[in-house]
Motif scaffolding. Structure first.
Motif, PDB file in Angstrom:
ATOM      1  N   ILE A  18       0.836  -1.211   0.000  1.00  0.00           N
ATOM      2  CA  ILE A  18       0.000   0.000   0.000  1.00  0.00           C
ATOM      3  C   ILE A  18       0.864   1.252   0.000  1.00  0.00           C
ATOM      4  O   ILE A  18       0.581   2.250  -0.686  1.00  0.00           O
ATOM      5  CB  ILE A  18      -0.946  -0.011   1.215  1.00  0.00           C
ATOM      6  CG1 ILE A  18      -2.011  -1.098   1.042  1.00  0.00           C
ATOM      7  CG2 ILE A  18      -1.619   1.342   1.407  1.00  0.00           C
ATOM      8  CD1 ILE A  18      -2.912  -1.280   2.242  1.00  0.00           C
ATOM      9  N   GLY A  19       1.965   1.242   0.755  1.00  0.00           N
ATOM     10  CA  GLY A  19       2.827   2.409   0.805  1.00  0.00           C
ATOM     11  C   GLY A  19       3.439   2.726  -0.542  1.00  0.00           C
ATOM     12  O   GLY A  19       3.465   3.881  -0.977  1.00  0.00           O
ATOM     13  N   LEU A  20       3.973   1.659  -1.214  1.00  0.00           N
ATOM     14  CA  LEU A  20       4.606   1.883  -2.519  1.00  0.00           C
ATOM     15  C   LEU A  20       3.589   2.388  -3.550  1.00  0.00           C
ATOM     16  O   LEU A  20       3.841   3.336  -4.306  1.00  0.00           O
ATOM     17  CB  LEU A  20       5.263   0.590  -2.995  1.00  0.00           C
ATOM     18  CG  LEU A  20       6.500   0.150  -2.214  1.00  0.00           C
ATOM     19  CD1 LEU A  20       6.955  -1.221  -2.676  1.00  0.00           C
ATOM     20  CD2 LEU A  20       7.635   1.162  -2.401  1.00  0.00           C
ATOM     21  N   ILE A  25       0.764   6.513  -7.021  1.00  0.00           N
ATOM     22  CA  ILE A  25      -0.495   7.156  -7.456  1.00  0.00           C
ATOM     23  C   ILE A  25      -0.431   8.664  -7.238  1.00  0.00           C
ATOM     24  O   ILE A  25      -0.877   9.457  -8.077  1.00  0.00           O
ATOM     25  CB  ILE A  25      -1.695   6.543  -6.700  1.00  0.00           C
ATOM     26  CG1 ILE A  25      -1.909   5.098  -7.160  1.00  0.00           C
ATOM     27  CG2 ILE A  25      -2.962   7.356  -6.921  1.00  0.00           C
ATOM     28  CD1 ILE A  25      -2.922   4.339  -6.336  1.00  0.00           C
ATOM     29  N   ILE A  26       0.118   9.097  -6.081  1.00  0.00           N
ATOM     30  CA  ILE A  26       0.216  10.541  -5.803  1.00  0.00           C
ATOM     31  C   ILE A  26       1.080  11.216  -6.856  1.00  0.00           C
ATOM     32  O   ILE A  26       0.736  12.287  -7.397  1.00  0.00           O
ATOM     33  CB  ILE A  26       0.779  10.768  -4.391  1.00  0.00           C
ATOM     34  CG1 ILE A  26      -0.263  10.319  -3.344  1.00  0.00           C
ATOM     35  CG2 ILE A  26       1.133  12.239  -4.181  1.00  0.00           C
ATOM     36  CD1 ILE A  26       0.279  10.293  -1.931  1.00  0.00           C
ATOM     37  N   LEU A 203       7.734   3.063 -16.283  1.00  0.00           N
ATOM     38  CA  LEU A 203       9.072   2.604 -15.895  1.00  0.00           C
ATOM     39  C   LEU A 203       9.182   2.526 -14.367  1.00  0.00           C
ATOM     40  O   LEU A 203       9.695   1.539 -13.811  1.00  0.00           O
ATOM     41  CB  LEU A 203      10.120   3.558 -16.475  1.00  0.00           C
ATOM     42  CG  LEU A 203      11.579   3.205 -16.179  1.00  0.00           C
ATOM     43  CD1 LEU A 203      11.926   1.848 -16.776  1.00  0.00           C
ATOM     44  CD2 LEU A 203      12.511   4.279 -16.750  1.00  0.00           C
ATOM     45  N   VAL A 204       8.664   3.565 -13.692  1.00  0.00           N
ATOM     46  CA  VAL A 204       8.677   3.553 -12.226  1.00  0.00           C
ATOM     47  C   VAL A 204       7.857   2.385 -11.689  1.00  0.00           C
ATOM     48  O   VAL A 204       8.246   1.692 -10.752  1.00  0.00           O
ATOM     49  CB  VAL A 204       8.148   4.902 -11.680  1.00  0.00           C
ATOM     50  CG1 VAL A 204       7.970   4.846 -10.171  1.00  0.00           C
ATOM     51  CG2 VAL A 204       9.110   6.025 -12.054  1.00  0.00           C
ATOM     52  N   LEU A 205       6.677   2.183 -12.295  1.00  0.00           N
ATOM     53  CA  LEU A 205       5.806   1.083 -11.851  1.00  0.00           C
ATOM     54  C   LEU A 205       6.494  -0.264 -12.052  1.00  0.00           C
ATOM     55  O   LEU A 205       6.390  -1.166 -11.205  1.00  0.00           O
ATOM     56  CB  LEU A 205       4.482   1.139 -12.623  1.00  0.00           C
ATOM     57  CG  LEU A 205       3.453   0.084 -12.220  1.00  0.00           C
ATOM     58  CD1 LEU A 205       3.062   0.253 -10.761  1.00  0.00           C
ATOM     59  CD2 LEU A 205       2.226   0.181 -13.116  1.00  0.00           C
TER      60      LEU A 205
END
Length: 959
Positions: A18-20, A25-26, A203-205
């Motif tokens: 959830i944190g990641l 998302i933010i 890429l981040v995901l």
């Protein structure tokens, strides 16, 4: 605090995930919001700029229209000298000034200021310096000064300004395109930035997913590998991975290690129990197999019996052949377990039914029924089956080789002839001998059922034939038994009785008798007649005539006894409709009475005054008075005789008509002019609501009909009043209303108004003479012209007689004028869409249509084609306007007679008609109005040629 946060994420995989994802998302929302705000700012800026340019373009177009109107008005005033054109010039000066003021409010560029300055200078030059001197010279008759002003540069100045005005409009359009290209460029950059942003976020995901997979998947793989080793080696082995983690994976690994210890402890005990249970299971499986075999046999037998019962019930529950055939093929397919099947009767119609077979497949089977393998059934009369490889369409998604077994089964009649054949297909397994025996038994049941249906159909055909014969007899026929109950009744009598009977048979005596008695006037007499026949058997020559209460029909009924051998089995009643004979007898009596009265009255006057003149010496003035009376009575006698002769000629079919195209309005006007001489107390009014008043008819006969109607209106309004004749348009017809303010007609008399010798039973009207033949003659004449006449009236307030006559259509006219070819119409219109609409409408109306968009091209076509009519727009492509085309055509002697209909958005009807146009339609208008206008003009033109129609026999319709 940091330790507490660290423990929060280390103790739960869910918290880590959830944190990641929350951080991802933010970040995504922030980036997407920035791009969205940028894109919206681009769109808003473009909308503001586009709105300003559109306003500026609209004002420029308005300025162009204002100057053009001023130019056209000036030219119109110089061409025609009409004062409204002069006044309009200075009105346009104010409009030009207002438009320039609006343009000043919208100026944003230096070129706007330059153009506004030029426009103000040109406006001042044109309205203050050019126009007033030219108008002054024109009004003083100095045409040379006007020409000199035009040649001295006025026209060039105007053309120069028009070029500037067009250039300014082009610059606005160029600005709009530039703004559009700029916003497209910015939007492309925005979209490119959004795509790059999406790729970065993906890429981040991806990196986040790899990190989560490594943290969760790697220890799970180690636990899984350890579990597989334990399962294969049946012994616990240590595995090496860090199980000191605080999250769910660490807890699971420690719990799994404890579980392995407990499993190994109980494994040996379970193995021993398993061997004992295995032996018991083998014994139970053996008993279960035996019981399942017996149960399956019982179920199969039960299912077979149920299918057989359903089969027998299905073929015996109906006498409808098609229903039985469909029941047979479906039931047999169910009994056999067949996927498809078909049954065909060997009758003339090849009646058939199928299950699981397409319509084309069934037709193919019927086509080749006497060819190939089917012939074996007719020769051997024994069933047989064939094995064949299934076709691709039958196999569906199966790719391996599959087989189908087709069973050919004959249905034999009592004479051992093949009366039907059945074919069924089953996939997978063949038909056994036991099954074939069962199916042969079922085929015998089918044969019995088909025999019953055949006998029923023969009986039903005979009954229906008898009923059809009776139904086609014009008399009402009824057969009753000894108790009076209906055994047979045809539809004529059923309609007479008005009985809502579902079945014409088995209606009890009291029911049908009461239903008939309720309809007649002499109820007691008819009831006594039936009682004498049914109860006492008094049949034979006794005949009764009765009248229906709700109509004027008259019937005559007689009866005869029906015997089978020497035994009476019933009574037949025959009801004859003798209304015509009854009316003829009444008409003969009324005719004799009317003729004797109407002819004797004028004859008595003639004979009386003649006798006085022969026997006495009379003064000249009295002799003249008597002679005048004798002359008027002789004219009256002649009119009566002519009416009798007209009716006789019409009924015998010897009346002839010479038809031609006539305008009905002058015909009626002539009748009114003739009648008003003898009606000094009446006021006549003619009103028109339509211009389509041309009909195909005999002028003299139509004049006779309207003379009778208007004469009646005068006679039956003895106190005077207004007689109004209204012409209005109906559905492909013209309606002529003749309204008076006289005595009116009772409602019960209106249905008989057009009958021969009928006169309304009213004391006031009886004082008015007549034979009752006038309206009969009117009705015959109007109906011969394919029209009709109706009447509405209110007592004491007057009557309205409405005549409907078909107006002449384009088909009628072109058959006589062009031998069946369509009339040629040229449409001159620069709007392609409107031209296509008008062309479609005129083509649907029977015209041949050609289209031109420019005036010069149209004039060439008109000179070559010599069209029947021209539809002309004012604003055209090229240098020639519609006014120019109109002037050219009217100045050309060969084209001046061609009708011209102007179709324009400019409301200058007076100018168009003054220049020679035949009609002027202002856009928008319904396309059908154009067709009607052209037809009306062509018909008026055609009437000058006196187009005659051959003499037509009224009754036979022969030319």
């Amino acid at each position: 605090m940091i330790k507490r946060i660290n423990d929060f994420f280390q103790t739960s995989l869910r918290n880590q995930f959830i944190g990641l994802m929350s951080g991802f998302i933010i970040l995504f929302i922030i980036g997407a919001t920035c791009l969205y705000v940028y894109d919206q700012s681009i769109g808003s800026a473009y909308k503001v700029q586009s709105a300003q340019l559109n306003q500026k373009e609209d004002v420029a177009e308005q300025l162009y229209r204002d100057f053009q109107k001023a130019f056209f008005d000036a030219r119109g005033y110089l061409a025609f000298g009409r004062q409204p054109f002069k006044e309009s010039i200075f009105i346009q000066e104010k409009k030009v000034a207002d438009t320039i003021s609006k343009l000043k409010e919208l100026q944003t560029e230096p070129e706007d200021q330059l153009f506004i300055k030029d426009a103000e200078e040109f406006s001042n030059l044109y309205f203050k310096k050019l126009v007033p001197p030219v108008i002054n010279s024109y009004e003083q008759g100095d045409i040379e000064a006007v020409k000199e002003a035009s040649a001295s540069g006025a026209t060039a100045t105007i053309e120069t300004f028009q070029t500037q005005l067009n250039g300014y409009a082009d610059s606005i359009e160029k600005s709009k395109r530039s703004a559009y290209e700029e916003v497209n460029r910015k939007e492309s950059l925005s979209q490119t930035a959004f795509i790059v942003f999406i790729l970065l976020m993906l890429l981040v995901l991806t990196r986040l997913m790899r990190m989560i997979a490594k943290r969760i998947g790697q220890p799970l793989d180690q636990v899984s590998s350890a579990a597989e080793q334990i399962a294969e080696n049946d012994a616990y082995q240590k595995w090496t991975f860090n199980n000191k983690r605080k999250d769910e994976i660490g807890k699971m690994s420690r719990a799994f290690e404890k579980m392995i210890y407990k499993i190994q402890e109980k494994e040996e005990h379970l193995l021993a129990q398993n061997e004992e249970l295995q032996a018991q299971q083998d014994e139970l499986e053996s008993q279960q197999s035996e019981l399942e075999h017996l149960l399956n046999m019982t179920k199969n037998r039960e299912s077979q019996l149920e299918r057989r019962n359903e089969f027998i019930h299905g073929i015996s529950s109906s006498l409808n052949k098609q229903e039985v055939l469909e029941s047979i093929v479906k039931s047999m397919s169910s009994v056999m377990g067949a996927s498809r099947g078909m049954i065909v009767l060997m009758d003339e119609q090849k009646s058939n039914a199928s299950f699981g077979i397409s319509k084309n497949g069934g037709a193919q089977f019927l086509t080749y029924i006497y060819n190939g393998i089917h012939q074996r059934l007719f020769d051997s009369r024994e069933p047989f089956s064939l094995k064949r490889e299934m076709t691709p369409s039958e196999k569906g998604y199966h790719e391996e080789v599959l087989y189908s077994y087709d069973l050919f089964l004959p249905v034999l009649s009592a004479g051992h002839a093949v009366e039907a054949i059945m074919v069924f297909s089953r996939f997978g397994n063949d038909f056994s001998e036991r099954e074939l025996d069962e199916y042969i038994s079922l085929a015998k049941q089918i044969s019995i059922s088909l025999q019953k249906i055949r006998l029923f159909e023969e009986t039903e055909d005979n009954r229906q034939l008898t009923q059809d014969i009776l139904n086609n007899i014009q008399e009402g026929i009824q057969l009753i038994d000894k108790d009076g109950n209906t055994l047979l009744m045809n539809t004529k009598l059923s309609a007479l009785i008005s009985g809502d009977f579902d079945d014409l048979h088995q209606v009890c005596y009291q029911t049908w008798k009461q239903a008939l008695i309720n309809r007649v006037e002499d109820k007691e007499e008819l009831e006594e007649y039936y009682e004498d026949i049914v109860k006492q058997g008094k049949t034979g020559k006794h005949v009764l005539t009765y009248h229906l209460a709700d109509s004027k029909e008259v019937f005559q009924v007689y009866s005869e006894s029906l015997y089978r051998g020497e035994e009476q089995i019933g009574t037949i009643f025959v009801h004859r409709n003798i209304t015509k004979e009854f009316e003829v007898d009444q008409m003969k009596s009324e005719f004799v009475s009317t003729v004797s009265h109407e002819l004797r009255t004028p004859l008595s006057s003639v004979l009386g005054f003649t006798e006085l003149m022969l026997t006495k010496e009379l003064k000249p003035e009295r002799t003249k008075k008597y002679l005048t009376t004798i002359y008027q009575e002789a004219k009256r006698l002649t009119s009566l005789i002519n009416d009798f002769l007209d009716v006789q000629r019409m009924e015998s079919g010897r009346q002839t008509f010479e038809k031609k195209f006539e305008d009905i309005v002058p015909v009626v006007q002539h009748v009114i002019d003739t009648q008003k001489v003898n009606a000094p107390h009446h006021y006549f009014n003619i009103a028109r609501e339509t211009d389509c008043t041309i009909v195909l008819g005999d002028k003299d006969k139509l004049s006779q009909a309207f003379t009778n109607l208007i004469s009646n209106a005068i006679k039956y309004s003895p106190e005077g009043g207004t007689i109004t004749v209204l012409f209005r348009e109906g559905d492909e017809s013209i309606l002529i209303d003749i309204r008076d303010e006289g005595l009116g007609i009772p409602q019960d008399a209106i249905p008989n108004l057009f009958a021969k010798f009928y006169r309304v039973d009213n004391s006031d009207q009886r004082r008015i003479g007549g034979t009752g033949l006038g309206l009969t003659i009117v009705k015959e004449i109007i109906e011969t012209h394919e029209g009709d006449i109706t009447v509405s009236s209110e007592e004491g307030k007057g009557s309205v007689f409405t005549v409907r006559l078909p107006i002449v259509t384009i088909e009628t006219f072109k058959e006589d004028e062009h031998g069946g070819d369509g009339m040629n119409i040229i449409v001159i219109e620069d709007d392609i869409n409107l031209a296509s609409l008008l062309k479609a409408e005129l083509s649907d109306s029977g015209f041949k249509v050609q289209h031109s968009s420019s005036g010069s091209e149209a004039l060439k076509k008109i000179q070559e084609e010599r069209p029947d009519a021209v539809v002309l727009d004012i604003m055209l492509e090229g240098s020639m306007s519609g006014w120019d085309v109109l002037e050219k055509m009217k100045s050309d002697e060969a084209l001046s007679h061609v009708p011209i209909i102007i179709s324009s958005a400019l409301d200058e009807k007076e100018k168009g008609l003054t220049l020679g146009a035949n009609d002027y339609l202002v856009k928008p208008y319904h396309p059908s109005r154009l067709s009607k206008t052209i037809l009306h003009l062509l018909l008026k033109k055609g009437m000058k040629g006196e187009i005659l129609i051959p003499v037509i026999d009224q009754k036979a319709g022969q030319e």
